[in-house]
Design a protein around this motif. Structure first.
Motif, PDB file in Angstrom:
ATOM      1  N   PRO A   1       0.819  -1.212   0.000  1.00 45.48           N
ATOM      2  CA  PRO A   1       0.000   0.000   0.000  1.00 45.48           C
ATOM      3  C   PRO A   1       0.857   1.269   0.000  1.00 45.48           C
ATOM      4  CG  PRO A   1      -0.963  -1.607   1.478  1.00 45.48           C
ATOM      5  CD  PRO A   1       0.348  -2.185   1.025  1.00 45.48           C
ATOM      6  N   GLY A   2       0.618   2.133  -0.966  1.00 44.58           N
ATOM      7  CA  GLY A   2       1.305   3.418  -1.040  1.00 44.58           C
ATOM      8  C   GLY A   2       2.722   3.362  -1.587  1.00 44.58           C
ATOM      9  N   GLN A   3       3.208   2.192  -1.976  1.00 49.42           N
ATOM     10  CA  GLN A   3       4.599   2.075  -2.409  1.00 49.42           C
ATOM     11  C   GLN A   3       4.795   2.657  -3.813  1.00 49.42           C
ATOM     12  OE1 GLN A   3       6.204  -1.946  -2.886  1.00 49.42           O
ATOM     13  NE2 GLN A   3       8.030  -1.318  -1.743  1.00 49.42           N
ATOM     14  N   THR A   4       5.861   3.425  -3.983  1.00 50.27           N
ATOM     15  CA  THR A   4       6.186   3.998  -5.292  1.00 50.27           C
ATOM     16  C   THR A   4       7.351   3.235  -5.913  1.00 50.27           C
ATOM     17  OG1 THR A   4       7.826   5.545  -4.409  1.00 50.27           O
ATOM     18  CG2 THR A   4       5.507   6.288  -4.458  1.00 50.27           C
ATOM     19  N   PRO A   5       7.474   3.294  -7.230  1.00 45.61           N
ATOM     20  CA  PRO A   5       8.621   2.645  -7.882  1.00 45.61           C
ATOM     21  C   PRO A   5       9.959   3.153  -7.358  1.00 45.61           C
ATOM     22  CG  PRO A   5       6.928   3.128  -9.504  1.00 45.61           C
ATOM     23  CD  PRO A   5       6.491   3.773  -8.222  1.00 45.61           C
ATOM     24  N   GLN A   6      10.035   4.452  -7.069  1.00 42.60           N
ATOM     25  CA  GLN A   6      11.305   5.025  -6.598  1.00 42.60           C
ATOM     26  C   GLN A   6      11.676   4.462  -5.220  1.00 42.60           C
ATOM     27  OE1 GLN A   6       8.663   6.758  -7.710  1.00 42.60           O
ATOM     28  NE2 GLN A   6       9.436   7.529  -9.684  1.00 42.60           N
ATOM     29  N   ALA A   7      10.692   4.402  -4.322  1.00 36.57           N
ATOM     30  CA  ALA A   7      10.952   3.868  -2.985  1.00 36.57           C
ATOM     31  C   ALA A   7      11.322   2.387  -3.051  1.00 36.57           C
ATOM     32  CB  ALA A   7       9.722   4.070  -2.093  1.00 36.57           C
ATOM     33  N   TRP A   8      10.628   1.651  -3.918  1.00 41.96           N
ATOM     34  CA  TRP A   8      10.917   0.219  -4.060  1.00 41.96           C
ATOM     35  C   TRP A   8      12.321  -0.006  -4.632  1.00 41.96           C
ATOM     36  CZ3 TRP A   8      10.973  -4.344  -2.548  1.00 41.96           C
ATOM     37  CH2 TRP A   8      11.128  -5.463  -3.394  1.00 41.96           C
ATOM     38  N   ALA A   9      12.726   0.804  -5.594  1.00 39.37           N
ATOM     39  CA  ALA A   9      14.061   0.651  -6.179  1.00 39.37           C
ATOM     40  C   ALA A   9      15.139   0.852  -5.111  1.00 39.37           C
ATOM     41  CB  ALA A   9      14.253   1.639  -7.332  1.00 39.37           C
TER      42      ALA A   9
ATOM     43  N   THR B   1      -5.481   0.167   0.190  1.00 45.50           N
ATOM     44  CA  THR B   1      -5.446   0.100  -1.267  1.00 45.50           C
ATOM     45  C   THR B   1      -4.081  -0.428  -1.680  1.00 45.50           C
ATOM     46  OG1 THR B   1      -4.622   2.368  -1.440  1.00 45.50           O
ATOM     47  CG2 THR B   1      -7.025   2.056  -1.553  1.00 45.50           C
ATOM     48  N   ILE B   2      -4.030  -1.031  -2.839  1.00 48.23           N
ATOM     49  CA  ILE B   2      -2.741  -1.464  -3.387  1.00 48.23           C
ATOM     50  C   ILE B   2      -2.524  -0.739  -4.700  1.00 48.23           C
ATOM     51  CG2 ILE B   2      -2.747  -3.701  -2.230  1.00 48.23           C
ATOM     52  CD1 ILE B   2      -3.714  -4.962  -4.841  1.00 48.23           C
ATOM     53  N   PRO B   3      -1.289  -0.654  -5.180  1.00 49.54           N
ATOM     54  CA  PRO B   3      -1.034   0.085  -6.419  1.00 49.54           C
ATOM     55  C   PRO B   3      -1.913  -0.398  -7.566  1.00 49.54           C
ATOM     56  CG  PRO B   3       1.025  -0.449  -5.317  1.00 49.54           C
ATOM     57  CD  PRO B   3      -0.052  -1.152  -4.556  1.00 49.54           C
ATOM     58  N   ASP B   4      -2.312   0.550  -8.418  1.00 49.18           N
ATOM     59  CA  ASP B   4      -3.138   0.185  -9.572  1.00 49.18           C
ATOM     60  C   ASP B   4      -2.299  -0.598 -10.583  1.00 49.18           C
ATOM     61  OD1 ASP B   4      -1.566   2.068 -10.952  1.00 49.18           O
ATOM     62  OD2 ASP B   4      -3.105   3.631 -10.811  1.00 49.18           O
ATOM     63  N   GLU B   5      -2.937  -1.052 -11.652  1.00 47.68           N
ATOM     64  CA  GLU B   5      -2.270  -1.929 -12.625  1.00 47.68           C
ATOM     65  C   GLU B   5      -1.053  -1.266 -13.251  1.00 47.68           C
ATOM     66  OE1 GLU B   5      -3.404  -4.368 -16.720  1.00 47.68           O
ATOM     67  OE2 GLU B   5      -4.995  -3.700 -15.372  1.00 47.68           O
ATOM     68  N   GLU B   6      -1.172   0.008 -13.579  1.00 46.43           N
ATOM     69  CA  GLU B   6      -0.051   0.714 -14.206  1.00 46.43           C
ATOM     70  C   GLU B   6       1.138   0.822 -13.254  1.00 46.43           C
ATOM     71  OE1 GLU B   6       0.949   5.128 -16.117  1.00 46.43           O
ATOM     72  OE2 GLU B   6      -1.139   4.497 -15.842  1.00 46.43           O
ATOM     73  N   THR B   7       0.877   1.179 -11.990  1.00 47.00           N
ATOM     74  CA  THR B   7       1.954   1.269 -10.998  1.00 47.00           C
ATOM     75  C   THR B   7       2.524  -0.108 -10.708  1.00 47.00           C
ATOM     76  OG1 THR B   7       0.819   3.160 -10.005  1.00 47.00           O
ATOM     77  CG2 THR B   7       2.580   2.142  -8.718  1.00 47.00           C
TER      78      THR B   7
ATOM     79  N   GLU C   1      14.756  -4.728 -13.711  1.00 47.03           N
ATOM     80  CA  GLU C   1      15.903  -3.909 -14.126  1.00 47.03           C
ATOM     81  C   GLU C   1      16.950  -3.815 -13.012  1.00 47.03           C
ATOM     82  OE1 GLU C   1      13.944  -0.276 -15.053  1.00 47.03           O
ATOM     83  OE2 GLU C   1      12.866  -1.139 -16.774  1.00 47.03           O
ATOM     84  N   THR C   2      16.498  -3.584 -11.778  1.00 48.75           N
ATOM     85  CA  THR C   2      17.433  -3.402 -10.669  1.00 48.75           C
ATOM     86  C   THR C   2      18.187  -4.687 -10.378  1.00 48.75           C
ATOM     87  OG1 THR C   2      15.942  -1.734  -9.729  1.00 48.75           O
ATOM     88  CG2 THR C   2      17.637  -2.642  -8.270  1.00 48.75           C
ATOM     89  N   CYS C   3      17.477  -5.796 -10.332  1.00 51.14           N
ATOM     90  CA  CYS C   3      18.141  -7.074 -10.039  1.00 51.14           C
ATOM     91  C   CYS C   3      19.103  -7.468 -11.154  1.00 51.14           C
ATOM     92  CB  CYS C   3      17.098  -8.172  -9.813  1.00 51.14           C
ATOM     93  SG  CYS C   3      16.189  -8.005  -8.271  1.00 51.14           S
ATOM     94  N   GLU C   4      18.693  -7.271 -12.384  1.00 49.65           N
ATOM     95  CA  GLU C   4      19.565  -7.592 -13.528  1.00 49.65           C
ATOM     96  C   GLU C   4      20.840  -6.760 -13.453  1.00 49.65           C
ATOM     97  OE1 GLU C   4      20.406  -9.633 -17.061  1.00 49.65           O
ATOM     98  OE2 GLU C   4      18.347  -9.676 -16.310  1.00 49.65           O
ATOM     99  N   LYS C   5      20.690  -5.492 -13.183  1.00 48.60           N
ATOM    100  CA  LYS C   5      21.830  -4.576 -13.129  1.00 48.60           C
ATOM    101  C   LYS C   5      22.821  -4.978 -12.037  1.00 48.60           C
ATOM    102  CE  LYS C   5      22.908   0.345 -12.396  1.00 48.60           C
ATOM    103  NZ  LYS C   5      22.316   1.680 -12.119  1.00 48.60           N
ATOM    104  N   HIS C   6      22.322  -5.538 -10.920  1.00 46.37           N
ATOM    105  CA  HIS C   6      23.173  -5.875  -9.789  1.00 46.37           C
ATOM    106  C   HIS C   6      23.532  -7.359  -9.722  1.00 46.37           C
ATOM    107  CE1 HIS C   6      21.671  -1.897  -8.581  1.00 46.37           C
ATOM    108  NE2 HIS C   6      22.784  -1.814  -7.883  1.00 46.37           N
ATOM    109  N   GLY C   7      23.353  -8.078 -10.825  1.00 43.10           N
ATOM    110  CA  GLY C   7      23.865  -9.448 -10.912  1.00 43.10           C
ATOM    111  C   GLY C   7      22.962 -10.534 -10.376  1.00 43.10           C
ATOM    112  N   LEU C   8      21.666 -10.190 -10.106  1.00 41.68           N
ATOM    113  CA  LEU C   8      20.698 -11.198  -9.679  1.00 41.68           C
ATOM    114  C   LEU C   8      19.531 -11.238 -10.673  1.00 41.68           C
ATOM    115  CD1 LEU C   8      22.225 -10.709  -6.853  1.00 41.68           C
ATOM    116  CD2 LEU C   8      20.091 -11.470  -5.819  1.00 41.68           C
TER     117      LEU C   8
END
Length: 386
Positions: free
Chosen positions: A172-180, A217-223, A233-240
């Motif tokens: 709930p409320g999580q943004t892509p930036q915070a998750w990254a 609420t949870i993030p909508d489909e687009e988020t 992308e993040t995991c690939e970039k860091h070798g996982l």
């Protein structure tokens, strides 16, 4: 043609410990809270009986992996874990390089048990961290803090050569930036493996009630899609890189037991609510045991096993399961195994359509879902299976 499409993959044993200290509000697993101490000796005797019963049905196997899941297996005494492993070793041959995993909650109390589990025979742990954010841990009903979780990860790293931990995203409320940012922090602590699950509202859970009442609420489909893309992308970039839709590992560090499931191998399900896929003769059996712990216990004591449902899978059902499991993997499937299960080839016109849409790719040996196809994996599988 492949001679035997199942046993070549390996043989695993899944052991379900159904008890938890508390029930997380998002969880729909077969887990139960008991306010009195669990009689571990009595449950151990039942595990032994069910293992012996299963081995009598499918003798002569070589165990390539064992997985203690739950519930919270780290509520078991190390002596109980060791005795169950002894029973498995007495029933079948255990491969010298077998992967033996135990799921654990990262509280300080359970972390202190890790050395005992290592001595009992566990060689890999999977930690239910779930978030690296204290408010979200509280919201998820977790009983540990970020500090406790990372301390448990450090203890695991000092005792086990192999360990993994889980995180839940699309909270709930999580943004892509915070998750990254959180994911980069997690990768800094994860030597070889991360399991990253997108939060879903499961029927019958406390989260479903809150969601239906408009209290979360949870993030909508687009988020949600943006969060998924950030994960890859993040995991690939860091070798996982992802080797399965929700699992990331350094090459060679994949969970062998879970690969056994996804490659559609043979495995025994032991304990309350455990599922198995057994091969007897030319038949592939889907088994499931009684879910309620004490009812399972009484059933095993009376009958020698807790299996309440057993189905001989049709060739069509086996083929569908093979696609459902195998196409989750980055490596994809060998279509010849589908033919070995079903006696027929995948429908060429459907394969061509999915190729033209960029959702799958195939070469002379394998068929794989593309990065474009993974976000719509269920639709791809449905098209191929129909």
């Amino acid at each position: 043609m492949i001679d035997h499409p199942t046993r070549d993959v390996g043989f695993g044993v899944y052991v379900h410990w159904p008890f938890c200290a508390s029930k997380c509000p998002y969880c729909d697993f077969n887990s139960h809270v008991r306010h009195q101490p669990v009689d571990q000796e009595r449950f151990l005797s039942a595990f032994r009986r069910e293992i012996a019963h299963t081995a009598a049905r499918i003798p002569g196997r070589t165990v390539t992996s064992v997985f203690f899941g739950g519930g919270t297996p780290s509520l078991m005494r190390p002596e109980t874990v060791g005795a169950i492993l002894d029973a498995i070793g007495g029933a079948w041959t255990v491969d010298s390089g077998a992967e033996i995993t135990l799921e654990a909650n990262p509280t300080s109390v359970e972390a202190e048990r890790f050395r005992g589990y290592r001595q009992a025979g566990i060689n890999r742990v999977s930690l239910g961290v779930q978030a690296l954010n204290d408010p979200d841990l509280k919201r998820l009903g977790r009983m540990h803090s970020v500090e406790e979780a990372l301390a448990a990860v450090r203890v695991a790293a000092s005792i086990f050569d192999r360990y993994s931990f889980d995180l839940i995203y699309a909270r709930p409320g999580q943004t892509p930036q915070a998750w990254a940012a959180e994911l980069r922090q997690a990768i800094g602590h994860a030597v070889e493996h991360l399991s990253l699950y997108q939060l879903t509202i499961e029927p019958g859970t406390w989260f479903e009630r809150l969601f239906n009442a408009g209290k979360i609420t949870i993030p909508d489909e687009e988020t949600g899609r943006a969060l998924y893309d950030v994960t890859q992308e993040t995991c690939e970039k860091h070798g996982l890189p992802a080797y399965e839709i929700s699992n990331h590992a350094r090459p060679g560090a994949e969970s062998r037991h879970n690969l056994l499931y996804w490659r559609y191998g043979e495995y025994a399900g032991i304990g309350p609510g455990a599922h198995g896929r057994l091969v007897t003769g030319n038949a592939r059996l889907a088994t499931s045991t009684e879910k309620h712990p004490e009812t399972w216990l009484s059933l095993v004591e009376r009958e020698g096993h807790g299996v309440i449902d057993e189905e001989v899978l049709t060739t069509e059902a086996a083929g569908d399961e093979f696609l459902l499991m195998g196409l989750r993997l980055k490596e994809g499937i060998d279509p010849r195994r589908f033919e070995a299960f079903t006696g027929r080839s995948l429908q060429e016109s459907r394969v061509l359509t999915l190729e033209e849409e960029g959702l799958i790719h195939r070469d002379s040996q394998r068929l794989r879902v593309t990065p474009t196809g993974f976000p719509v994996l269920n639709a791809v599988i449905a098209e191929l299976a129909s």
